[in-house]
Design a protein around this motif. Structure first.
Motif, mmCIF file in Angstrom:
data_model
loop_
_atom_site.group_PDB
_atom_site.id
_atom_site.type_symbol
_atom_site.label_atom_id
_atom_site.label_comp_id
_atom_site.label_asym_id
_atom_site.label_seq_id
_atom_site.Cartn_x
_atom_site.Cartn_y
_atom_site.Cartn_z
ATOM 1 N N SER A 87 0.834 -1.204 0.000
ATOM 2 C CA SER A 87 0.000 0.000 0.000
ATOM 3 C C SER A 87 0.867 1.251 0.000
ATOM 4 O O SER A 87 0.627 2.190 -0.767
ATOM 5 N N LEU A 88 1.876 1.252 0.849
ATOM 6 C CA LEU A 88 2.784 2.402 0.902
ATOM 7 C C LEU A 88 3.521 2.588 -0.418
ATOM 8 O O LEU A 88 3.714 3.719 -0.878
ATOM 9 N N GLU A 89 3.929 1.489 -1.033
ATOM 10 C CA GLU A 89 4.631 1.583 -2.319
ATOM 11 C C GLU A 89 3.711 2.127 -3.411
ATOM 12 O O GLU A 89 4.108 2.991 -4.194
ATOM 13 N N PHE A 90 2.474 1.629 -3.467
ATOM 14 C CA PHE A 90 1.501 2.171 -4.431
ATOM 15 C C PHE A 90 1.328 3.674 -4.216
ATOM 16 O O PHE A 90 1.386 4.462 -5.163
ATOM 17 N N LEU A 91 1.067 4.064 -2.976
ATOM 18 C CA LEU A 91 0.780 5.466 -2.665
ATOM 19 C C LEU A 91 1.985 6.356 -2.945
ATOM 20 O O LEU A 91 1.858 7.401 -3.590
ATOM 21 N N PHE A 92 3.155 5.953 -2.479
ATOM 22 C CA PHE A 92 4.366 6.756 -2.650
ATOM 23 C C PHE A 92 4.691 6.958 -4.129
ATOM 24 O O PHE A 92 4.971 8.079 -4.563
ATOM 25 N N THR A 93 4.642 5.891 -4.919
ATOM 26 C CA THR A 93 5.002 6.015 -6.333
ATOM 27 C C THR A 93 3.974 6.842 -7.109
ATOM 28 O O THR A 93 4.346 7.601 -8.001
ATOM 29 N N HIS A 94 2.695 6.715 -6.759
ATOM 30 C CA HIS A 94 1.685 7.578 -7.387
ATOM 31 C C HIS A 94 1.968 9.049 -7.076
ATOM 32 O O HIS A 94 1.921 9.903 -7.962
ATOM 33 N N ASN A 95 2.254 9.330 -5.815
ATOM 34 C CA ASN A 95 2.476 10.720 -5.416
ATOM 35 C C ASN A 95 3.752 11.303 -6.008
ATOM 36 O O ASN A 95 3.819 12.506 -6.265
ATOM 37 N N LEU A 96 4.749 10.460 -6.259
ATOM 38 C CA LEU A 96 5.944 10.948 -6.960
ATOM 39 C C LEU A 96 5.583 11.421 -8.371
ATOM 40 O O LEU A 96 6.055 12.468 -8.822
ATOM 41 N N VAL A 97 4.758 10.660 -9.069
ATOM 42 C CA VAL A 97 4.342 11.042 -10.422
ATOM 43 C C VAL A 97 3.525 12.328 -10.364
ATOM 44 O O VAL A 97 3.727 13.254 -11.160
ATOM 45 N N ARG A 98 2.588 12.407 -9.427
ATOM 46 C CA ARG A 98 1.743 13.604 -9.292
ATOM 47 C C ARG A 98 2.572 14.844 -8.970
ATOM 48 O O ARG A 98 2.262 15.951 -9.421
ATOM 49 N N ALA A 99 3.621 14.667 -8.189
ATOM 50 C CA ALA A 99 4.463 15.801 -7.800
ATOM 51 C C ALA A 99 5.120 16.463 -9.008
ATOM 52 O O ALA A 99 5.360 17.675 -8.997
ATOM 53 N N THR A 100 5.374 15.706 -10.062
ATOM 54 C CA THR A 100 5.996 16.293 -11.261
ATOM 55 C C THR A 100 5.075 17.303 -11.936
ATOM 56 O O THR A 100 5.539 18.137 -12.702
ATOM 57 N N LYS A 101 3.783 17.223 -11.658
ATOM 58 C CA LYS A 101 2.802 18.168 -12.231
ATOM 59 C C LYS A 101 2.221 19.087 -11.155
ATOM 60 O O LYS A 101 1.217 19.751 -11.379
ATOM 61 N N TRP A 102 2.820 19.071 -9.984
ATOM 62 C CA TRP A 102 2.385 19.904 -8.863
ATOM 63 C C TRP A 102 0.945 19.631 -8.456
ATOM 64 O O TRP A 102 0.220 20.527 -8.027
ATOM 65 N N GLU A 103 0.526 18.393 -8.602
ATOM 66 C CA GLU A 103 -0.825 18.002 -8.195
ATOM 67 C C GLU A 103 -0.821 17.625 -6.717
ATOM 68 O O GLU A 103 0.181 17.119 -6.198
ATOM 69 N N PRO A 104 -1.942 17.836 -6.021
ATOM 70 C CA PRO A 104 -2.013 17.467 -4.596
ATOM 71 C C PRO A 104 -1.773 15.974 -4.391
ATOM 72 O O PRO A 104 -2.082 15.150 -5.258
ATOM 73 N N LEU A 105 -1.250 15.646 -3.223
ATOM 74 C CA LEU A 105 -0.992 14.246 -2.891
ATOM 75 C C LEU A 105 -2.300 13.463 -2.794
ATOM 76 O O LEU A 105 -3.328 13.994 -2.375
ATOM 77 N N LEU A 106 -2.223 12.197 -3.152
ATOM 78 C CA LEU A 106 -3.356 11.295 -2.962
ATOM 79 C C LEU A 106 -3.321 10.746 -1.545
ATOM 80 O O LEU A 106 -2.255 10.640 -0.942
ATOM 81 N N PHE A 107 -4.474 10.374 -1.035
ATOM 82 C CA PHE A 107 -4.587 9.733 0.274
ATOM 83 C C PHE A 107 -5.073 8.308 0.086
ATOM 84 O O PHE A 107 -5.872 8.037 -0.812
ATOM 85 N N TRP A 108 -4.596 7.420 0.936
ATOM 86 C CA TRP A 108 -4.993 6.014 0.871
ATOM 87 C C TRP A 108 -6.405 5.866 1.423
ATOM 88 O O TRP A 108 -6.731 6.410 2.466
ATOM 89 N N ASP A 109 -7.237 5.137 0.693
ATOM 90 C CA ASP A 109 -8.622 4.922 1.100
ATOM 91 C C ASP A 109 -8.841 3.418 1.263
ATOM 92 O O ASP A 109 -8.704 2.668 0.300
ATOM 93 N N PHE A 110 -9.176 2.984 2.476
ATOM 94 C CA PHE A 110 -9.313 1.561 2.749
ATOM 95 C C PHE A 110 -10.526 0.940 2.068
ATOM 96 O O PHE A 110 -10.522 -0.251 1.768
ATOM 97 N N GLN A 111 -11.561 1.726 1.781
ATOM 98 C CA GLN A 111 -12.711 1.198 1.032
ATOM 99 C C GLN A 111 -12.310 0.927 -0.418
ATOM 100 O O GLN A 111 -12.699 -0.089 -0.996
ATOM 101 N N LEU A 112 -11.540 1.838 -0.997
ATOM 102 C CA LEU A 112 -11.050 1.611 -2.363
ATOM 103 C C LEU A 112 -10.103 0.421 -2.396
ATOM 104 O O LEU A 112 -10.122 -0.372 -3.336
ATOM 105 N N GLU A 113 -9.264 0.290 -1.364
ATOM 106 C CA GLU A 113 -8.372 -0.863 -1.287
ATOM 107 C C GLU A 113 -9.185 -2.158 -1.205
ATOM 108 O O GLU A 113 -8.860 -3.146 -1.866
ATOM 109 N N LYS A 114 -10.235 -2.140 -0.415
ATOM 110 C CA LYS A 114 -11.087 -3.324 -0.261
ATOM 111 C C LYS A 114 -11.710 -3.709 -1.612
ATOM 112 O O LYS A 114 -11.747 -4.874 -1.982
ATOM 113 N N TYR A 115 -12.175 -2.708 -2.349
ATOM 114 C CA TYR A 115 -12.754 -2.963 -3.668
ATOM 115 C C TYR A 115 -11.683 -3.514 -4.614
ATOM 116 O O TYR A 115 -11.910 -4.495 -5.331
ATOM 117 N N ALA A 116 -10.507 -2.884 -4.616
ATOM 118 C CA ALA A 116 -9.407 -3.337 -5.483
ATOM 119 C C ALA A 116 -9.005 -4.764 -5.129
ATOM 120 O O ALA A 116 -8.763 -5.593 -6.015
#
Length: 190
Positions: A52-81
């Motif tokens: 989970s941390l690896e998914f979140l961290f790597t997504h936020n690294l990509v978003r940071a290149t475009k100055w987009e706000p950080l994503l937050f981990w959602d346990f309901q979305l994780e449960k669905y995934a």
């Protein structure tokens, strides 16, 4: 890892595990017996915290290149995934969890041959589609895909939940869900 961050990480893990046990057992304030703890712990995905941390961290690294706000981990979305990844465990078929055009969440899926593929590999593959995205025309190059990338950097997306499973075939299937979803026709991702 710096001591301050390690301490915070361990506290968060402890709180998460305590909360998972209390919620799963329905024992808020009661001490469960060993059999109950064993039964519930077998249902948990103990390796998932790191993934989970690896998914979140790597997504936020990509978003940071475009100055987009950080994503937050959602346990309901994780449960669905996780539910969808387990549906694909038998065949590892590269298939979305909903019919095309009938999405309620954003979704990226990934398949890798062999069992060594990690969350960072999936996010890297999706983000490499940036080279096919033309911001001026807000489109992908002819014959190429870039929707995985644009979903990662979509300006309005705030929450993410992902899962990874090693299929019965020995290959890996990964899926991430995003809320609010992105990739609206006529809108730019950032």
């Amino acid at each position: 890892m710096k001591p301050k961050f390690l301490f915070l990480f361990l506290v968060l893990c402890s709180l998460t595990i305590d909360n998972v046990l209390a919620t799963s057992l329905g024992t808020h304030g009661k001490i469960p017996d060993n059999e109950t703890i064993y039964r519930v712990s077998k249902q948990q995905c103990w390796g998932c915290i790191g993934e989970s941390l690896e998914f979140l961290f790597t997504h936020n690294l990509v978003r940071a290149t475009k100055w987009e706000p950080l994503l937050f981990w959602d346990f309901q979305l994780e449960k669905y995934a996780r539910w969808w990844a387990l549906q694909r465990k038998a065949d590892c078929k590269l298939q979305h969890s909903f019919p095309e055009g009938d999405f309620k969440l954003g979704e990226n899926i990934y398949w890798g041959s062999g069992s060594a593929w990690r969350p960072g590999d999936a996010v890297s593959a999706w983000s490499e589609e940036e080279k096919y995205y033309d911001y001026a025309t807000n489109s992908c190059q002819e014959g190429q895909m870039c929707g995985h990338y644009t979903q990662i950097v979509w300006k309005n997306t705030r929450r993410i939940g992902c899962a990874r499973v090693v299929c019965d075939t020995g290959d890996v299937f990964m899926t991430c869900n995003y809320d609010p979803p992105g990739n609206y026709i006529g809108e730019r991702p950032y």
